[in-house]
Design a protein around this motif. Structure first.
Motif, PDB file in Angstrom:
ATOM      1  N   UNK A   1     -20.926  -2.660   2.129  1.00  0.00           N
ATOM      2  CA  UNK A   1     -21.981  -3.140   2.995  1.00  0.00           C
ATOM      3  C   UNK A   1     -21.828  -3.114   4.498  1.00  0.00           C
ATOM      4  N   UNK A   2     -22.932  -3.373   5.182  1.00  0.00           N
ATOM      5  CA  UNK A   2     -22.523  -3.149   6.757  1.00  0.00           C
ATOM      6  C   UNK A   2     -21.932  -2.129   7.097  1.00  0.00           C
ATOM      7  N   UNK A   3     -22.371  -0.719   6.716  1.00  0.00           N
ATOM      8  CA  UNK A   3     -21.504   0.178   6.815  1.00  0.00           C
ATOM      9  C   UNK A   3     -21.681   0.788   8.371  1.00  0.00           C
ATOM     10  N   UNK A   4     -20.738   1.391   8.923  1.00  0.00           N
ATOM     11  CA  UNK A   4     -20.433   1.760  10.237  1.00  0.00           C
ATOM     12  C   UNK A   4     -20.317   3.290  10.268  1.00  0.00           C
ATOM     13  N   UNK A   5     -20.515   3.799  11.366  1.00  0.00           N
ATOM     14  CA  UNK A   5     -20.367   5.472  11.491  1.00  0.00           C
ATOM     15  C   UNK A   5     -18.762   5.627  11.195  1.00  0.00           C
ATOM     16  N   UNK A   6     -18.088   4.728  11.761  1.00  0.00           N
ATOM     17  CA  UNK A   6     -16.684   5.048  11.384  1.00  0.00           C
ATOM     18  C   UNK A   6     -15.810   4.893   9.752  1.00  0.00           C
ATOM     19  N   UNK A   7     -16.848   4.672   9.000  1.00  0.00           N
ATOM     20  CA  UNK A   7     -16.655   4.537   7.719  1.00  0.00           C
ATOM     21  C   UNK A   7     -16.835   5.934   7.120  1.00  0.00           C
ATOM     22  N   UNK A   8     -17.508   6.566   8.028  1.00  0.00           N
ATOM     23  CA  UNK A   8     -17.751   8.198   7.353  1.00  0.00           C
ATOM     24  C   UNK A   8     -16.405   8.747   7.047  1.00  0.00           C
ATOM     25  N   UNK A   9     -16.342   9.362   5.640  1.00  0.00           N
ATOM     26  CA  UNK A   9     -14.909   9.783   5.231  1.00  0.00           C
ATOM     27  C   UNK A   9     -15.228  10.305   3.660  1.00  0.00           C
ATOM     28  N   UNK A  10     -14.177  11.004   3.283  1.00  0.00           N
ATOM     29  CA  UNK A  10     -14.161  11.215   1.852  1.00  0.00           C
ATOM     30  C   UNK A  10     -13.377  10.238   1.056  1.00  0.00           C
ATOM     31  N   UNK A  11     -14.177   9.587   0.301  1.00  0.00           N
ATOM     32  CA  UNK A  11     -13.518   8.428  -0.398  1.00  0.00           C
ATOM     33  C   UNK A  11     -12.885   8.875  -1.747  1.00  0.00           C
ATOM     34  N   UNK A  12     -11.859   8.535  -1.973  1.00  0.00           N
ATOM     35  CA  UNK A  12     -11.175   8.879  -3.338  1.00  0.00           C
ATOM     36  C   UNK A  12     -10.604   7.572  -4.107  1.00  0.00           C
ATOM     37  N   UNK A  13     -10.792   7.607  -5.343  1.00  0.00           N
ATOM     38  CA  UNK A  13     -10.083   6.460  -6.116  1.00  0.00           C
ATOM     39  C   UNK A  13      -8.675   7.188  -6.889  1.00  0.00           C
ATOM     40  N   UNK A  14      -7.792   6.103  -6.831  1.00  0.00           N
ATOM     41  CA  UNK A  14      -6.283   6.404  -7.217  1.00  0.00           C
ATOM     42  C   UNK A  14      -5.929   5.485  -8.493  1.00  0.00           C
ATOM     43  N   UNK A  15      -4.928   5.796  -9.116  1.00  0.00           N
ATOM     44  CA  UNK A  15      -4.489   4.964 -10.052  1.00  0.00           C
ATOM     45  C   UNK A  15      -2.981   4.932 -10.470  1.00  0.00           C
ATOM     46  N   UNK A  16      -2.648   3.706 -10.405  1.00  0.00           N
ATOM     47  CA  UNK A  16      -1.201   3.596 -10.611  1.00  0.00           C
ATOM     48  C   UNK A  16      -0.801   2.754 -11.896  1.00  0.00           C
ATOM     49  N   UNK A  17      -0.013   3.068 -12.664  1.00  0.00           N
ATOM     50  CA  UNK A  17       0.368   2.267 -13.782  1.00  0.00           C
ATOM     51  C   UNK A  17       0.986   1.117 -13.685  1.00  0.00           C
ATOM     52  N   UNK A  18       0.565  -0.030 -13.946  1.00  0.00           N
ATOM     53  CA  UNK A  18       1.266  -1.408 -13.936  1.00  0.00           C
ATOM     54  C   UNK A  18       0.620  -2.588 -14.192  1.00  0.00           C
ATOM     55  N   UNK A  19       1.227  -3.481 -14.625  1.00  0.00           N
ATOM     56  CA  UNK A  19       0.665  -4.911 -15.160  1.00  0.00           C
ATOM     57  C   UNK A  19       0.863  -5.881 -14.105  1.00  0.00           C
ATOM     58  N   UNK A  20       1.606  -5.675 -13.024  1.00  0.00           N
ATOM     59  CA  UNK A  20       1.701  -7.144 -12.170  1.00  0.00           C
ATOM     60  C   UNK A  20       0.408  -7.241 -11.167  1.00  0.00           C
ATOM     61  N   UNK A  21       0.504  -8.184 -10.413  1.00  0.00           N
ATOM     62  CA  UNK A  21      -0.587  -8.558  -9.431  1.00  0.00           C
ATOM     63  C   UNK A  21      -0.418  -7.833  -8.293  1.00  0.00           C
ATOM     64  N   UNK A  22       0.863  -6.978  -8.242  1.00  0.00           N
ATOM     65  CA  UNK A  22       0.950  -6.279  -7.181  1.00  0.00           C
ATOM     66  C   UNK A  22      -0.005  -4.816  -6.984  1.00  0.00           C
TER      67      UNK A  22
END
Length: 125
Positions: free
Chosen positions: A83-104
């Motif tokens: 929300x409230x996007x700004x021109x400086x938010x312009x980018x390629x957005x990628x998702x990533x995954x890390x295996x782990x079950x803690x809250x870290x």
């Protein structure tokens, strides 16, 4: 794990977008998930992440209060509401995954094992 990001596009400053990232693995609930972004000429940076366990979240200072990350383990998906996007938010957005079950929630790129292909977000002024 295969990750497929979608939802990017062109939006005016002040507008909103919702990115989605679908994962291929049924054990998705055991993965911490994060979004990174890379603007032209800049290094890729952490945007926000969510733990696998309690669903706790972490955000970069630049997006706190504007972006919200959530997950739906039944749909093997993670979302980034922007929300409230700004021109400086312009980018390629990628998702990533890390295996782990803690809250870290890892915030550094090298801590992630799997990456999606990225989706372009362009915010016009």
């Amino acid at each position: 794990v295969q990750l497929q990001a979608s939802g990017g596009g062109l939006v005016q400053a002040g507008g909103s977008l919702r990115l989605s990232c679908a994962a291929s693995r049924r054990t998705f609930s055991r993965y911490r998930m994060s979004w990174f972004r890379q603007a032209p000429g800049k290094v890729r940076e952490f945007v926000g992440g969510i733990s696998s366990n309690s669903g706790s979240t972490v955000y970069a200072d630049s997006v706190k209060g504007r972006f919200t990350i959530s997950r739906d383990n039944a749909k093997n998906s993670v979302y980034l509401q922007m929300n409230s996007l700004k021109p400086e938010d312009t980018a390629v957005y990628s998702c990533a995954a890390n295996f782990g079950s803690s809250d870290y929630v890892p915030t550094r790129q090298y801590e992630y094992d799997y990456w999606g292909q990225g989706t372009q977000v362009t915010v016009s002024s």
